[in-house]
Write an enzyme that holds these catalytic residues in place. Structure first.
Site, PDB file in Angstrom:
ATOM      1  N   CYS A  14      13.516   9.541  22.438  1.00 29.25           N
ATOM      2  CA  CYS A  14      14.151   9.257  23.725  1.00 29.25           C
ATOM      3  C   CYS A  14      14.616  10.567  24.361  1.00 29.25           C
ATOM      4  CB  CYS A  14      15.329   8.317  23.600  1.00 29.25           C
ATOM      5  SG  CYS A  14      16.006   7.960  25.229  1.00 29.25           S
ATOM      6  N   VAL A  41      18.349   5.491  31.102  1.00 28.90           N
ATOM      7  CA  VAL A  41      19.305   4.444  30.721  1.00 28.90           C
ATOM      8  C   VAL A  41      20.198   4.940  29.577  1.00 28.90           C
ATOM      9  CG1 VAL A  41      19.496   2.113  29.731  1.00 28.90           C
ATOM     10  CG2 VAL A  41      17.878   2.547  31.584  1.00 28.90           C
TER      11      VAL A  41
HETATM   12  C1  LIG Z   1      13.799   1.197  31.413  1.00 25.65           C
HETATM   13  C2  LIG Z   1      13.159   1.692  30.135  1.00 25.65           C
HETATM   14  C3  LIG Z   1      13.856   1.600  28.927  1.00 25.65           C
HETATM   15  C4  LIG Z   1      13.283   2.070  27.735  1.00 25.65           C
HETATM   16  N1  LIG Z   1      13.975   1.937  26.570  1.00 25.65           N
HETATM   17  C5  LIG Z   1      13.392   2.317  25.393  1.00 25.65           C
HETATM   18  C6  LIG Z   1      14.065   2.111  24.134  1.00 25.65           C
HETATM   19  O1  LIG Z   1      15.158   1.543  24.068  1.00 25.65           O
HETATM   20  N2  LIG Z   1      13.446   2.558  22.999  1.00 25.65           N
HETATM   21  C7  LIG Z   1      12.201   3.160  23.032  1.00 25.65           C
HETATM   22  O2  LIG Z   1      11.689   3.543  21.977  1.00 25.65           O
HETATM   23  N3  LIG Z   1      11.539   3.339  24.206  1.00 25.65           N
HETATM   24  C8  LIG Z   1      12.115   2.939  25.369  1.00 25.65           C
HETATM   25  N4  LIG Z   1      11.417   3.105  26.550  1.00 25.65           N
HETATM   26  C9  LIG Z   1      10.053   3.698  26.542  1.00 25.65           C
HETATM   27  C10 LIG Z   1       8.960   2.617  26.538  1.00 25.65           C
HETATM   28  O3  LIG Z   1       9.060   1.788  25.397  1.00 25.65           O
HETATM   29  C11 LIG Z   1       7.555   3.242  26.595  1.00 25.65           C
HETATM   30  O4  LIG Z   1       7.356   4.068  25.476  1.00 25.65           O
HETATM   31  C12 LIG Z   1       7.308   4.077  27.856  1.00 25.65           C
HETATM   32  O5  LIG Z   1       7.969   3.515  28.975  1.00 25.65           O
HETATM   33  C13 LIG Z   1       5.811   4.236  28.194  1.00 25.65           C
HETATM   34  O6  LIG Z   1       5.187   2.975  28.413  1.00 25.65           O
HETATM   35  P1  LIG Z   1       5.022   2.304  29.884  1.00 25.65           P
HETATM   36  O7  LIG Z   1       4.467   3.375  30.780  1.00 25.65           O
HETATM   37  O8  LIG Z   1       4.098   1.149  29.704  1.00 25.65           O
HETATM   38  O9  LIG Z   1       6.390   1.864  30.315  1.00 25.65           O
HETATM   39  C14 LIG Z   1      11.969   2.643  27.754  1.00 25.65           C
HETATM   40  C15 LIG Z   1      11.282   2.717  28.969  1.00 25.65           C
HETATM   41  C16 LIG Z   1      11.832   2.244  30.152  1.00 25.65           C
HETATM   42  C17 LIG Z   1      11.040   2.337  31.423  1.00 25.65           C
END
Ligand SMILES: Cc1cc2nc3c(=O)[nH]c(=O)nc-3n(C[C@H](O)[C@H](O)[C@H](O)COP(=O)(O)O)c2cc1C
Length: 300
Positions: free
Chosen positions: A128, A70
């Site tokens: 990120c 994104v």
């Molecule tokens: C669509 C999407 C957008 C994300 N945007 C951010 C963000 O803006 N800032 C951030 O620190 N992590 C962002 N992440 C990472 C998540 O916060 C998280 O660290 C990562 O997805 C692992 O956790 P999960 O497997 O439960 O999704 C994003 C993840 C996804 C899938």
């Protein structure tokens, strides 16, 4: 039985929050989730000015999860303060603002702007994989991670959580670096860099070529990294990565996380966070745990 946790001096009613970027600012999910039931709401990353994000397509499905690039699209700190903070203040939950930037100055500007806002904690995203400059540059080098932590701490009035990248050789070393820089807590993991190719189009699926892999497929990696980070530092750990059930969250807590964030799972089950809260409570009752801290890092 008491589910309260204290994260760097901030008391949450339970250890469950959402992973930044998977829950908007909370408003998008408030029809499905009683936000009052969450320990904290973590907002989507916000920068000093609005960012348009990356070109599309920027999300794709993968086995047991998804991939995204994104690129931290966000409305900028001014609109965020005007619109999103007042919305969340109406709920009885802690507010964690996730901050992104391309330079140390960018991060510090947002943190300084938030100093007088009524929010509880800051989460600094130095991990990120989808922005070309800044972000990950701070998250893959221990010296840079320590420096950016020190810089942010000079402006922060709220406790600072540094969010770490799994795309490193030693997560323990990164956790130690941000702790040395003054981090009040550490969160992990952000997404793992991946790539997907459309064999019919003979092209990358994502316009950005690479994207961050998240969801259940990364959970075992996240548990291992939470365990390593928890054993490397004294500050509390917020664990995330593929949590899709109470069982997954409990695993993370037993590995050393004082709190957990639910991310990608929100997309296919918008009410999952409430199931995680209730499931942890049931487990504590069943297993005879009086308080959360008796569970944290129990598995050595
Ligand atoms: C669509 C999407 C957008 C994300 N945007 C951010 C963000 O803006 N800032 C951030 O620190 N992590 C962002 N992440 C990472 C998540 O916060 C998280 O660290 C990562 O997805 C692992 O956790 P999960 O497997 O439960 O999704 C994003 C993840 C996804 C899938």
């Amino acid at each position: 039985m008491n589910m309260k946790v204290n994260i760097a001096g901030v008391e949450w009613k339970n250890p469950v929050t959402v992973a930044s970027g998977t829950f908007g600012s909370g408003a998008e999910f408030s029809e499905y989730v009683d936000l009052n039931k969450l320990g904290a709401v973590t907002t989507k990353g916000v920068a000093n000015i609005p960012w348009a994000g990356n070109p599309t397509p920027r999300v794709a499905e993968t086995y047991g999860g998804m991939m995204n690039a994104v690129g931290l699209q966000n409305p900028g700190i001014d609109l965020f303060c005007e619109r999103d903070i007042p919305f969340l203040k109406a709920y009885d939950t802690k507010i964690i603002v996730n901050v992104c930037g391309k330079s140390a100055e960018d991060y510090c500007e947002v943190v300084e702007r938030l100093a007088d806002e009524d929010v509880d904690m800051l989460e600094i995203n130095i991990s990120c994989p989808n922005v070309k400059e800044g972000g990950i540059a701070f998250g893959q080098n221990p010296q840079a991670a320590e420096e950016i932590t020190k810089a942010v701490k000079r402006y922060a009035k709220q406790p600072v959580i540094m969010k770490l990248s799994p795309n490193v050789t030693s997560i323990g070393e990164m956790a130690k670096a941000v702790e040395a820089g003054g981090a009040d807590a550490v969160s992990l993991i952000n997404t793992l860099t991946g790539m997907k190719i459309d064999i019919n189009r003979k092209a990358f699926v994502l316009a950005n070529k690479t994207g961050g892999v998240s969801g259940p497929a990364i959970h075992p990696i996240a548990v291992r990294m939470v365990y390593e980070a928890a054993n490397a530092v004294k500050v509390p750990i917020i664990g995330m990565g593929g949590i899709a059930s109470a069982e997954d969250a409990i695993e993370m807590i037993l590995a050393g996380a004082s709190a957990v964030s639910v991310g990608t799972a929100n997309f296919h089950n918008p009410a999952v966070t409430m199931e995680v809260v209730d499931g942890i409570a049931e487990y504590m009752e069943r297993q005879g745990f009086e308080q959360m801290k008796d569970m944290v890092g129990l598995v050595k």
